[in-house]
Design a protein around this motif. Sequence first.
Motif, mmCIF file in Angstrom:
data_model
loop_
_atom_site.group_PDB
_atom_site.id
_atom_site.type_symbol
_atom_site.label_atom_id
_atom_site.label_comp_id
_atom_site.label_asym_id
_atom_site.label_seq_id
_atom_site.Cartn_x
_atom_site.Cartn_y
_atom_site.Cartn_z
ATOM 1 N N UNK A 117 0.817 -1.218 0.000
ATOM 2 C CA UNK A 117 0.000 0.000 0.000
ATOM 3 C C UNK A 117 0.852 1.270 0.000
ATOM 4 N N UNK A 118 2.163 1.130 0.141
ATOM 5 C CA UNK A 118 3.034 2.307 0.143
ATOM 6 C C UNK A 118 3.245 2.815 -1.278
ATOM 7 N N UNK A 119 3.005 4.109 -1.457
ATOM 8 C CA UNK A 119 3.222 4.791 -2.729
ATOM 9 C C UNK A 119 4.639 5.376 -2.757
ATOM 10 N N UNK A 120 4.980 5.986 -3.885
ATOM 11 C CA UNK A 120 6.296 6.611 -3.989
ATOM 12 C C UNK A 120 6.476 7.719 -2.960
ATOM 13 N N UNK A 121 5.390 8.446 -2.665
ATOM 14 C CA UNK A 121 5.519 9.637 -1.839
ATOM 15 C C UNK A 121 4.754 9.568 -0.523
ATOM 16 N N UNK A 122 4.245 8.391 -0.173
ATOM 17 C CA UNK A 122 3.515 8.279 1.096
ATOM 18 C C UNK A 122 3.329 6.812 1.466
ATOM 19 N N UNK A 123 3.101 6.597 2.759
ATOM 20 C CA UNK A 123 2.736 5.281 3.233
ATOM 21 C C UNK A 123 1.241 5.203 3.473
ATOM 22 N N UNK A 124 0.751 3.968 3.640
ATOM 23 C CA UNK A 124 -0.678 3.775 3.848
ATOM 24 C C UNK A 124 -0.920 2.352 4.326
ATOM 25 N N UNK A 125 -1.981 2.153 5.075
ATOM 26 C CA UNK A 125 -2.439 0.798 5.403
ATOM 27 C C UNK A 125 -1.384 -0.090 6.019
ATOM 28 N N UNK A 126 -0.676 0.410 7.044
ATOM 29 C CA UNK A 126 0.374 -0.329 7.740
ATOM 30 C C UNK A 126 1.613 -0.552 6.874
ATOM 31 N N UNK A 127 1.757 0.188 5.810
ATOM 32 C CA UNK A 127 2.894 0.049 4.900
ATOM 33 C C UNK A 127 3.657 1.373 4.852
ATOM 34 N N UNK A 128 4.933 1.343 5.198
ATOM 35 C CA UNK A 128 5.750 2.556 5.217
ATOM 36 C C UNK A 128 6.491 2.704 3.895
ATOM 37 N N UNK A 129 7.359 1.754 3.583
ATOM 38 C CA UNK A 129 8.039 1.703 2.293
ATOM 39 C C UNK A 129 7.552 0.468 1.535
ATOM 40 N N UNK A 130 7.588 0.541 0.213
ATOM 41 C CA UNK A 130 7.155 -0.575 -0.622
ATOM 42 C C UNK A 130 8.354 -1.477 -0.899
ATOM 43 N N UNK A 131 8.471 -2.544 -0.114
ATOM 44 C CA UNK A 131 9.659 -3.397 -0.186
ATOM 45 C C UNK A 131 9.825 -4.062 -1.546
ATOM 46 N N UNK A 132 8.730 -4.511 -2.132
ATOM 47 C CA UNK A 132 8.821 -5.190 -3.423
ATOM 48 C C UNK A 132 9.242 -4.216 -4.516
ATOM 49 N N UNK A 133 8.701 -3.004 -4.483
ATOM 50 C CA UNK A 133 9.067 -2.020 -5.510
ATOM 51 C C UNK A 133 10.545 -1.665 -5.424
ATOM 52 N N UNK A 134 11.040 -1.438 -4.208
ATOM 53 C CA UNK A 134 12.460 -1.113 -4.043
ATOM 54 C C UNK A 134 13.326 -2.273 -4.515
ATOM 55 N N UNK A 135 12.998 -3.485 -4.064
ATOM 56 C CA UNK A 135 13.811 -4.655 -4.429
ATOM 57 C C UNK A 135 13.773 -4.911 -5.931
ATOM 58 N N UNK A 136 12.616 -4.739 -6.555
ATOM 59 C CA UNK A 136 12.513 -4.956 -7.999
ATOM 60 C C UNK A 136 13.396 -3.978 -8.763
ATOM 61 N N UNK A 137 13.314 -2.705 -8.399
ATOM 62 C CA UNK A 137 14.118 -1.697 -9.096
ATOM 63 C C UNK A 137 15.611 -1.935 -8.874
ATOM 64 N N UNK A 138 15.993 -2.335 -7.669
ATOM 65 C CA UNK A 138 17.399 -2.569 -7.395
ATOM 66 C C UNK A 138 17.908 -3.789 -8.151
ATOM 67 N N UNK A 139 17.120 -4.861 -8.194
ATOM 68 C CA UNK A 139 17.549 -6.047 -8.938
ATOM 69 C C UNK A 139 17.681 -5.729 -10.428
ATOM 70 N N UNK A 140 16.793 -4.915 -10.953
ATOM 71 C CA UNK A 140 16.910 -4.530 -12.357
ATOM 72 C C UNK A 140 18.201 -3.742 -12.605
#
Length: 308
Positions: A117-140
């Motif tokens: 539920x974490x967006x680029x510029x905000x958290x939401x719904x018990x989600x602070x950072x989007x772990x999958x999005x960060x990990x996906x971009x880093x692996x790429x």
Amino acid sequence: MLAFHSDAHSLLLPPGHRFPQSKYRLLREHFEAHPGLLRMEAAAPATEGELALAHTPDYVEAVLLGRLTAAQQREIGFPWSPSMAARSVHSVGASIMAARAALAEGVAANMAGGTHHAYADKGSGYCVFNDVAVAARLMQAEWHRARRQLLRVLVIDLDVHQGNGTAAIFRDDDSVFTFSMHGAKNFPFRKEPSDLDVELPDGCADDEYLAALDTALERLWQLPPPGLAFYLAGADPHEGDRLGRLKLTTAGLLERDRRVLTALRERRIPVALSMAGGYGRDLASTVACQVNTLNEAARQWALWRAQD
């Protein structure tokens, strides 16, 4: 199979808060008491630069330095504290480490994560950072640096809540395909369009759920094959979940995991799992479902390694 944990960093929650943070410790303690299936390691924290691959610098700074507004904290659902920030960066670090391990060994897991539920510029719904999005971009980025090739990523999100933050982050990114299957009437009430959304009615049980999953998976396998998948194996579609509104049995959830992980293994698509949501009326039932998920992942890892 390698599995990474971050439960040493706790949230300072008021009494009666419905976020079940103890489930992560209970999950780790189960596998400590039953050694052999998982090689568990404490996660390293994600760096500020890694977080900025999916999040705006202002938002990253606000979390790390305690500058979140009261409104931002309410939307996340947690009060800010140094331990909240530490927990968040270590949970992202666990998905980064799981993704690297999956690329090396076929299957690996974050024993928390799935903060979709974490967006680029905000958290939401018990989600602070989007772990999958960060990990996906880093692996790429790491894949391109090492091989000068594009790493296509597939996100299979089977948490009962739609992965709105993940969908928004990757909205214009053709290199990441986002698939979310979730309750139609559940949070978030304003959904973001994934590349593939499957909405389920309240009360959906095993047979209907698994039929919908099979249809969706067949659509996924018609796409250009990804080099890495992230699987959000939420326990909250379970019939005993306080927030889920679906009616999957424990056996149905395990069959869901088996179908997803078997299909990925047969296609030799590495997968990094995260546990995502789970809010059982009886917390032990949630932990049992996530134990089943990790047991099945370890079984698939063994089959993957046997094929090497």
